[in-house]
Write a protein that holds these residues in place. Structure first.
Motif, PDB file in Angstrom:
ATOM      1  N   LEU A   1      20.294  31.562 -33.593  1.00 39.33           N
ATOM      2  CA  LEU A   1      21.395  32.489 -33.866  1.00 39.33           C
ATOM      3  C   LEU A   1      20.877  33.904 -33.740  1.00 39.33           C
ATOM      4  N   CYS A   2      21.517  34.704 -32.868  1.00 36.00           N
ATOM      5  CA  CYS A   2      21.086  36.081 -32.627  1.00 36.00           C
ATOM      6  C   CYS A   2      22.234  37.063 -32.858  1.00 36.00           C
ATOM      7  N   ARG A   3      21.855  38.244 -33.331  1.00 38.26           N
ATOM      8  CA  ARG A   3      22.822  39.336 -33.492  1.00 38.26           C
ATOM      9  C   ARG A   3      22.873  40.101 -32.177  1.00 38.26           C
ATOM     10  N   LYS A   4      24.077  40.326 -31.679  1.00 37.34           N
ATOM     11  CA  LYS A   4      24.258  40.966 -30.377  1.00 37.34           C
ATOM     12  C   LYS A   4      23.775  42.415 -30.359  1.00 37.34           C
ATOM     13  N   SER A   5      23.967  43.144 -31.448  1.00 34.37           N
ATOM     14  CA  SER A   5      23.669  44.581 -31.447  1.00 34.37           C
ATOM     15  C   SER A   5      22.189  44.895 -31.250  1.00 34.37           C
ATOM     16  N   ASP A   6      21.299  44.063 -31.790  1.00 34.83           N
ATOM     17  CA  ASP A   6      19.868  44.353 -31.678  1.00 34.83           C
ATOM     18  C   ASP A   6      19.036  43.180 -31.175  1.00 34.83           C
ATOM     19  N   GLY A   7      19.687  42.050 -30.903  1.00 34.85           N
ATOM     20  CA  GLY A   7      18.979  40.879 -30.401  1.00 34.85           C
ATOM     21  C   GLY A   7      18.151  40.143 -31.434  1.00 34.85           C
ATOM     22  N   ALA A   8      18.238  40.544 -32.694  1.00 33.14           N
ATOM     23  CA  ALA A   8      17.446  39.903 -33.747  1.00 33.14           C
ATOM     24  C   ALA A   8      17.847  38.443 -33.913  1.00 33.14           C
ATOM     25  N   THR A   9      16.857  37.580 -34.074  1.00 29.48           N
ATOM     26  CA  THR A   9      17.113  36.176 -34.380  1.00 29.48           C
ATOM     27  C   THR A   9      17.295  36.031 -35.876  1.00 29.48           C
ATOM     28  N   LEU A  10      18.463  35.536 -36.284  1.00 28.72           N
ATOM     29  CA  LEU A  10      18.779  35.362 -37.701  1.00 28.72           C
ATOM     30  C   LEU A  10      18.436  33.964 -38.199  1.00 28.72           C
ATOM     31  N   LEU A  11      18.413  33.007 -37.296  1.00 26.33           N
ATOM     32  CA  LEU A  11      18.237  31.604 -37.705  1.00 26.33           C
ATOM     33  C   LEU A  11      17.678  30.812 -36.542  1.00 26.33           C
ATOM     34  N   ARG A  12      16.821  29.863 -36.893  1.00 26.57           N
ATOM     35  CA  ARG A  12      16.428  28.798 -35.969  1.00 26.57           C
ATOM     36  C   ARG A  12      16.626  27.496 -36.722  1.00 26.57           C
ATOM     37  N   ALA A  13      17.105  26.489 -36.020  1.00 20.82           N
ATOM     38  CA  ALA A  13      17.344  25.208 -36.677  1.00 20.82           C
ATOM     39  C   ALA A  13      17.107  24.075 -35.693  1.00 20.82           C
ATOM     40  N   ARG A  14      16.809  22.919 -36.267  1.00 22.92           N
ATOM     41  CA  ARG A  14      16.715  21.670 -35.504  1.00 22.92           C
ATOM     42  C   ARG A  14      17.549  20.649 -36.254  1.00 22.92           C
ATOM     43  N   THR A  15      18.350  19.933 -35.524  1.00 24.20           N
ATOM     44  CA  THR A  15      19.181  18.896 -36.122  1.00 24.20           C
ATOM     45  C   THR A  15      18.950  17.605 -35.363  1.00 24.20           C
ATOM     46  N   THR A  16      18.674  16.548 -36.114  1.00 26.87           N
ATOM     47  CA  THR A  16      18.500  15.230 -35.524  1.00 26.87           C
ATOM     48  C   THR A  16      19.772  14.428 -35.764  1.00 26.87           C
ATOM     49  N   PHE A  17      20.231  13.793 -34.716  1.00 22.07           N
ATOM     50  CA  PHE A  17      21.443  12.970 -34.742  1.00 22.07           C
ATOM     51  C   PHE A  17      21.062  11.524 -34.435  1.00 22.07           C
ATOM     52  N   ALA A  18      21.840  10.604 -34.959  1.00 17.66           N
ATOM     53  CA  ALA A  18      21.712   9.194 -34.604  1.00 17.66           C
ATOM     54  C   ALA A  18      23.060   8.703 -34.095  1.00 17.66           C
ATOM     55  N   CYS A  19      23.016   7.844 -33.101  1.00 12.66           N
ATOM     56  CA  CYS A  19      24.242   7.265 -32.573  1.00 12.66           C
ATOM     57  C   CYS A  19      24.699   6.165 -33.532  1.00 12.66           C
ATOM     58  N   ILE A  20      25.970   6.242 -33.896  1.00 16.39           N
ATOM     59  CA  ILE A  20      26.544   5.237 -34.790  1.00 16.39           C
ATOM     60  C   ILE A  20      27.807   4.653 -34.169  1.00 16.39           C
ATOM     61  N   GLU A  21      28.154   3.485 -34.638  1.00 14.86           N
ATOM     62  CA  GLU A  21      29.430   2.865 -34.311  1.00 14.86           C
ATOM     63  C   GLU A  21      30.431   3.400 -35.330  1.00 14.86           C
TER      64      GLU A  21
END
Length: 149
Positions: free
Chosen positions: A100-120
């Motif tokens: 996640l970056c702020r447009k005005s200064d390019g600063a990164t506000l957040l980094r994240a990793r999300t793991t998903f599993a396939c379910i029925e």
């Protein structure tokens, strides 16, 4: 923006008054909502929206979030959330990276990793990815993320 990987799927955000918490900045919980919206938008762009999930009786369900909050967002800030699929086993699991970056200064506000599993969907149990998931999500793996663990 100085993205972590090439060719991101992006989602534009304007921080609203309702997003602000008692500390005067965007509440951490709202960032999770933005992660979800960005992931859904990306999946839909690959032809894998809720209708397709229901038709296939499959879904990618979140099993783990890792979020690093690096800087605050404030009311009126114009932000861009980016996502990439950085790992998948073509069977059950897939991992997305977000920035996640702020447009005005390019600063990164957040980094994240999300793991998903396939379910029925009908049972909630883990189930192998159908061919359309492998085809659709496979289009999103770019050369610079394929080696990511």
């Amino acid at each position: 923006m100085n993205w972590d990987f090439e060719n991101p799927h992006t989602y534009d955000i304007t921080v609203q008054a309702d997003d602000i918490d008692e500390l005067g900045h965007a509440n951490n919980a709202i960032y999770v909502r933005w992660l979800e919206r960005c992931a859904w938008q990306h999946s839909k762009s690959l032809g894998l929206g809720l209708d397709e999930y229901r038709e296939l009786d499959r879904a990618m369900a979140i099993v783990h979030h890792q979020i690093d909050y690096l800087a605050a967002g404030y009311e009126g800030d114009e932000l861009t959330m980016a996502t990439w699929i950085v790992h998948w086993d073509k069977k059950l699991r897939m991992t997305r990276h977000f920035q996640l970056c702020r447009k005005s200064d390019g600063a990164t506000l957040l980094r994240a990793r999300t793991t998903f599993a396939c379910i029925e969907l009908s049972t909630g149990r883990p189930k192998r990815m159908p061919a359309s998931f492998i085809d659709g999500y496979g289009k999103a793996i770019s050369a610079d993320t394929k080696a990511e663990p």
